[in-house]
Design an enzyme around this catalytic site. Structure first.
Site, mmCIF file in Angstrom:
data_model
loop_
_atom_site.group_PDB
_atom_site.id
_atom_site.type_symbol
_atom_site.label_atom_id
_atom_site.label_comp_id
_atom_site.label_asym_id
_atom_site.label_seq_id
_atom_site.Cartn_x
_atom_site.Cartn_y
_atom_site.Cartn_z
ATOM 1 N N GLU B 60 -22.282 -5.915 -0.321
ATOM 2 C CA GLU B 60 -22.769 -5.163 -1.476
ATOM 3 C C GLU B 60 -24.276 -4.949 -1.426
ATOM 4 O O GLU B 60 -24.776 -3.898 -1.850
ATOM 5 C CB GLU B 60 -22.371 -5.867 -2.775
ATOM 6 N N HIS B 127 -12.252 -9.882 -11.957
ATOM 7 C CA HIS B 127 -11.869 -8.471 -11.810
ATOM 8 C C HIS B 127 -11.753 -7.804 -13.179
ATOM 9 O O HIS B 127 -10.952 -6.885 -13.362
ATOM 10 C CB HIS B 127 -10.542 -8.345 -11.057
HETATM 11 C C1 LIG Z 1 -18.107 -9.869 -2.212
HETATM 12 C C2 LIG Z 1 -16.791 -9.171 -2.291
HETATM 13 N N1 LIG Z 1 -16.727 -7.844 -2.122
HETATM 14 C C3 LIG Z 1 -15.552 -7.201 -2.192
HETATM 15 C C4 LIG Z 1 -14.395 -7.874 -2.427
HETATM 16 C C5 LIG Z 1 -13.071 -7.115 -2.555
HETATM 17 N N2 LIG Z 1 -12.120 -7.558 -1.509
HETATM 18 C C6 LIG Z 1 -11.186 -8.479 -1.757
HETATM 19 S S1 LIG Z 1 -10.316 -8.905 -0.373
HETATM 20 C C7 LIG Z 1 -11.177 -7.769 0.549
HETATM 21 C C8 LIG Z 1 -10.893 -7.663 2.013
HETATM 22 C C9 LIG Z 1 -11.094 -8.992 2.690
HETATM 23 O O1 LIG Z 1 -10.978 -8.854 4.060
HETATM 24 P P1 LIG Z 1 -11.099 -10.100 5.019
HETATM 25 O O2 LIG Z 1 -12.295 -10.901 4.660
HETATM 26 O O3 LIG Z 1 -11.003 -9.615 6.407
HETATM 27 O O4 LIG Z 1 -9.844 -11.016 4.650
HETATM 28 P P2 LIG Z 1 -8.293 -10.614 4.801
HETATM 29 O O5 LIG Z 1 -7.888 -9.932 3.530
HETATM 30 O O6 LIG Z 1 -8.163 -9.756 5.989
HETATM 31 O O7 LIG Z 1 -7.595 -11.915 4.958
HETATM 32 C C10 LIG Z 1 -12.116 -7.103 -0.217
HETATM 33 C C11 LIG Z 1 -13.026 -6.064 0.269
HETATM 34 C C12 LIG Z 1 -14.502 -9.258 -2.616
HETATM 35 N N3 LIG Z 1 -13.442 -10.009 -2.890
HETATM 36 N N4 LIG Z 1 -15.697 -9.881 -2.538
#
Ligand SMILES: Cc1ncc(C[n+]2csc(CCOP(=O)(O)OP(=O)(O)O)c2C)c(N)n1
Ligand SMILES: Cc1ncc(C[n+]2csc(CCOP(=O)(O)OP(=O)(O)O)c2C)c(N)n1
Ligand SMILES: [Mg+2]
Ligand SMILES: [Mg+2]
Lengths: 365, 324, 324, 365
Positions: B60, B127
């Site tokens: 962010e 959220h």
């Molecule tokens: C700081 C932040 N920004 C955005 C999000 C929204 N978000 C939730 S899960 C996700 C994807 C996460 O991807 P990854 O870290 O690769 O984990 P995976 O879901 O693949 O296990 C996002 C963008 C968040 N939780 N935290």
């Protein structure tokens, strides 16, 4: 990748250990399968985030911990909580926002903690903001050191999560302070819809660790014993005062980000290729091939796991919702709310203190 | 004129601005192929290409930093935060870099930071945020939150054309639930103007976002008891349109300030304090604040309902004011 | 009893708590060999060792994260932010992780986040913050700001012994300028209690921190005109001691709310709104807010003086209220 | 370290270029010496943060930029602003909080910007919070690309600053987007009082770049030509669309963090060792040894530089403070405040457009 060294930590695993590992992976999948049913029945409040295809790495990494170590799971690390003894019912009550859930219906899915004053597994729940668990678990390691407890703190981070500033600050702090932290970095090919290539200009996720001068290795995340080996090496380093490590796991998220995700952005050939590498099926085959277990043995475990997951789900379903008038309590100390999570043991150990793998000092490291 | 949802109106407004002005571009997590977590940016990648619809890592601070830097070069970034809650992760660069830039150096940062806010959908503690009060206290930053599709489109356009950073709060509860007529012709809803959603002589309710509908529902019920409530939808939260509010209070002499965020330190405090300061002589009763409880947002729907102000509380509060 | 500065009082309070309870430790940037940017932690490294006086990289999020994690393990961290402005860099982990932990899980986070706040020293836009309003709206977090050496020591001890996260604001203008008697015996100043610094019947001035002295100076001047001002020093900003404020307003019927942070969305809004809500019948005039202008904090001393409320404005505002 | 490759970018520098480099470094030091005097006279409002011992790296790195490129300086990178043509008077007025300073007395020291609509150097000022300039300058690179401008964005980060989350997020974003960004990472042994060993568990600061998969090298930061060479290589890569680079410079902060700092935590032997490696003295000796200039030539430059610094300081001193009633203006657009910073050229170029080094395409890269 040092997985080819002569002795592997997993060499020391007993037959029961090996079967227990299988059981935990199965149980993880069964719980999620059950959650998927509850989700379709509209009984899950909010979204469902599966770890399909990744159960093996969550289970095998946490299996490298001792019973009283600390773990912090992300949404896709249910397996690590199951290994540490979190009762499945707690997970079901969380998803269904029950009043008797570990958060009393206040927070969702795996967002809960279990922090006993002394003894027993420590579980630190996440907040949604990715990355923050890394500095917090570094802090758990720091606190443990200050309290004279030789525990190891393990947490997980997705490929996406490694791009957060919090990840960076936590890793660096742990490195400088040589804290007993193990970070499992999961390259599961996507962060929500974002492919890893748009997340980092790196071929291997474990290279993130280079910026902190900490040991790292990359393993096949769908090979449970390989994950166990690398995690165990990292845990031993941490336990022996050699500071943090990062273990990169190469795996694949076999569903969308959440159950409501249309998955349209996901590569079909990639999915197919990884389907053939399912970690549980592979481990199953390995157990049979190496004659550690027969098909019948494993079918028994399968049945036991499924029955347990269903029974726990049913128990959870019967739980009441929270009383609305509890809503304001517990913002500050002095309120009555002190949740507990029941810790249970697998049929392969049954009681606390039964070693689930060779003690640290004897493990190959 | 076309009927469309609040969400479609934002998308259309954004797309029209991107078509109108090539300096306008979108940046954020998963906004490309996936079209964003809520599909607000759906179709933009296909239409404008990856150069102008930039999917980012989960960073962010980098999103806002990139937006600021590119704005210095003359671009007009529209940054999406997947949930507005994540604005906490870029609080520093947004409040200290973007918002203070013009005052310090005269270098404006025309940029929109948009994202879904608000509760009512069992989003839980991370959220469901309504973060306006955290930013109200940041000189240099504007804040808007539409409640209708018409305003959503008009305000996103105004925000994009604004020469200063604008925090654009989209109430996720309204995304697909609210649908109204949106003109085909180009229009903006000027930043800084509240609107009277329902006229009434007895009590004023000042609110915005999804609570506008809760207030209107309460007003409907109260009308059956011959209590006429004037409902003001602020639309812009910073700078506040004190004029419209005061005019109403001068007429009704009684006011309820209603919002969804927690009570203490909420925007309701500023609104109530300003009304008292400027309109003390008009007040027959103290301004009453209705807001959520001072707790994190709970997940369970029953808990969340107990946490948030609802029609019942508005009816009760207005009833008490009428008696006052 | 010993006379000591505000700064020394904080240092002593911290040292006493570290001596009393081995779970208390200090963490922050440059707090070790250097003793911190303002030397608040001077001597602690020598006395308690590097295990309990932990100098960190420039990583505010890691500092707060480490504090949270160690607090889960039973420690009682006292985290220093070199300037409180940098709390913007850990806004997320502080408001979302630390503050929400107990409500969600029952896991308390006993931790103090302390740092120098406030202006009047030409610190410019990034070294003069009074961030209380950004955190007032965060359930689960307490906020204190002492104005005397006595309170500084008593409140830092109370904050350290508190089972919840406390944001401890130290006004840097007072560090070495304020000196008063501090008991040798162990004592705490309870969190949540305001104090009347000067009694008076005509007008109440509610304030805190360095502005307490500005208010007292104005009261002195006004006394010469036979206007008796009651000055209340809040000391704790969250939770607010509405009782003490209301008691005073019930007597004076007129109130000025004074603070150093910018006006819009400031804590003054909450205080004024709460007074009106609870004490409307007592009010002969609207509560008046005096605060800084809605701009970033300017650097030049002349600009900063024009930006901040001073004795003159207080005298004028009180004068107007008396006439009201 | 690839500084040993056959052709060095600096081989293309003309005699005038080489003298200009010397002049810029001298002028940087002279300005700061003058500021130190003003500080002791209590004419500086607030603190003074010197770059003593680091002038060479700031100057030599920025010298690798083209005239219309973008630079963002931290407190110790005055040299980079001098190279890009910021008039010294602007700097003096900033430190003295004058009403005619680039921020009209609203912000301090090097916290100012110069962002012309088209043409001329772009200077982006920092905020105090370290790290943020990295994503912001990544954004400048992104904006430039979108606007079809082939400019390169350069910024600096201290050893301490690399520990911030903002640094991480900015570097990673620049890497993924292949942005024309050059980051000069300065290991000057301390961050305030914190030695590098407590900042990172790394022997070389440039290793931070490994986490982003971007090219990096480490250079002797007190060897001006070595810094120029590495920076130039990085600038060329950026200009040719090959994405960001990080140049680590090994240098030493020869004063405390600020003038009021007692320096008691600083290692005396370390200071002594680095004193012998003063970048300006070394470059001076090099120019004489290689017969590019005589002692007399350089003494003339010294005198010119000193006189200029003093004259500029005097002009600045005579400037008025801001009018207090201007305090509220300019928070939002529509206000009148539009500061300008005068851009000047050294006696070695005198006017805009005179190439100060061989054009990009010809430089050895
Ligand atoms: C700081 C932040 N920004 C955005 C999000 C929204 N978000 C939730 S899960 C996700 C994807 C996460 O991807 P990854 O870290 O690769 O984990 P995976 O879901 O693949 O296990 C996002 C963008 C968040 N939780 N935290
Ligand atoms: C985010 C943040 N935290 C803390 C500070 C306070 N601070 C100002 S300069 C400084 C040290 C900087 O060290 P380094 O990055 O190595 O740069 P150097 O001063 O050595 O050039 C610190 C801690 C800050 N400016 N920003
Ligand atoms: Mg992923
Ligand atoms: Mg440094």
């Amino acid at each position: 990748m040092p997985t080819s060294t002569a002795t592997r930590p997993s060499d020391d695993l007993t037959r029961d250990d090996r079967l227990e590992l299988y059981y935990f992976a199965r149980l993880t999948r069964d719980i999620e399968e059950r959650l998927a049913v509850l989700y379709r029945q509209n009984k899950v409040v909010g979204g469902l985030y599966r770890s399909l295809g990744q159960e093996g790495e969550s289970v095998a990494s946490a299996y490298a911990l001792a019973e009283d170590d600390a773990v912090a799971a992300l949404i896709r690390n249910l397996g690590s909580l199951i290994v540490q003894g979190i009762r499945p019912r707690a997970v079901f009550t969380q998803y269904m926002a029950k009043g008797t859930s570990p958060t009393r219906g206040r927070d969702l899915n795996l967002h809960f903690s279990h922090i006993p004053d002394a003894g027993g597994p420590i579980v630190v729940g996440p907040i949604s903001m990715l990355g923050d668990l890394v500095p917090v678990m570094a802090g758990v390691g720091l606190g443990a050191r200050m309290r004279g407890r030789a525990l190891v703190a393990m947490t997980y981070i997705g490929d996406g999560g490694t791009s957060t500033g919090a990840f960076h600050e936590g890793m660096n702090f742990a490195a400088v302070q040589k804290l007993p932290l193990v970070v499992i970095a999961e390259d599961n090919k996507y962060a929500y819809s974002t492919p890893v290539s748009q997340q980092m200009a790196l071929a291997r996720i474990d290279q993130r660790a280079e910026a902190y001068g900490i040991p790292h290795e990359m393993v096949d995340g769908n090979d449970m014993l390989a994950v166990y080996d690398a995690s165990r090496r990292a845990v031993e380093r941490a336990r022996h005062g050699d500071g943090p490590s990062l273990v990169g796991v190469d795996t694949m998220r076999m569903r969308g980000h959440a159950e409501h995700d249309d998955m349209r952005y996901m590569s079909k050939p990639l999915l197919d290729a990884w389907k053939a590498r399912d970690p549980i099926a592979r481990y199953h085959a390995h157990l049979v091939e190496t004659e550690i277990a027969t098909e019948t043995d494993l079918a028994e475990i399968d049945a036991m796991s499924r029955a347990y997951a269903e029974a726990e789900a049913d128990l959870a379903e019967a739980e009441p919702p929270p009383e609305p008038d509890t809503v304001a309590a517990g913002v500050f100390a002095g309120d009555h709310f002190q949740p507990t999570v029941e810790i249970v043991y697998s049929p392969f150990r049954e009681k606390r203190g039964t070693p689930r793998h060779a003690p640290a000092s004897e493990a190959g490291s | 004129m076309a009927e469309m949802t609040y969400l479609e109106a934002i998308r259309q407004g954004l797309a029209e601005e991107m078509a109108r002005d090539e300096r306008v571009y979108a940046i954020g997590e998963d906004i490309g192929a996936y079209g964003g977590a809520f599909k607000v940016t759906e179709g933009l990648l296909e239409r404008f290409g990856a150069e102008r619809v930039i999917g980012t890592p989960i960073s962010e601070t980098a999103i806002i930093g990139a937006a600021i830097g590119s704005a210095y070069l003359g671009m007009r970034p529209v940054a999406e935060l997947q949930f507005i809650d994540f604005v906490a992760c870029c609080f520093n660069i947004l409040t200290n870099f973007a918002a203070k830039s013009r005052y310090r150096w005269g270098a404006g940062v025309p940029m929109v930071v948009r994202g879904p806010c608000g509760g009512g959908v069992s989003g839980g503690p991370f959220h469901s945020a309504n973060p306006e009060a955290h930013f109200l206290h940041t000189p240099g930053l504007k804040i808007v939150e539409p409640s209708t599709a018409y305003d959503a489109k008009g305000l996103i356009k105004a925000a994009i054309r604004d020469d200063d950073p604008v925090l654009f709060l989209e109430h996720k509860f309204l995304y697909r639930r609210v649908k109204d007529e949106v003109p085909d012709a180009d229009y903006v809803v000027p930043i800084g103007q509240a609107v009277v959603r329902r006229p009434g002589d007895d009590v004023t309710v000042v609110t915005f976002g999804a609570m506008t509908y809760t207030a209107l529902e309460a007003a409907e019920q109260l009308a059956q008891r011959d209590v006429e409530v004037e409902v003001i939808d602020l639309r812009t939260l910073s700078p506040l349109d004190h004029e419209t509010v005061l005019q109403s209070v001068a007429k009704t002499n009684k006011v309820v300030v209603l919002h969804e965020a927690q009570r203490t330190g909420g925007i309701g405090a500023e609104i109530a304090a300003a009304i008292t300061e400027r309109g003390f002589e008009h007040l027959d009763a103290p301004p009453v604040r209705l807001a959520s409880l001072d707790t994190p947002v709970p997940y369970n729907p029953g808990l969340e309902a107990a946490f948030r102000p609802g029609v019942e509380q508005i009816v009760a509060a207005v009833g008490q004011l009428v008696e006052y």
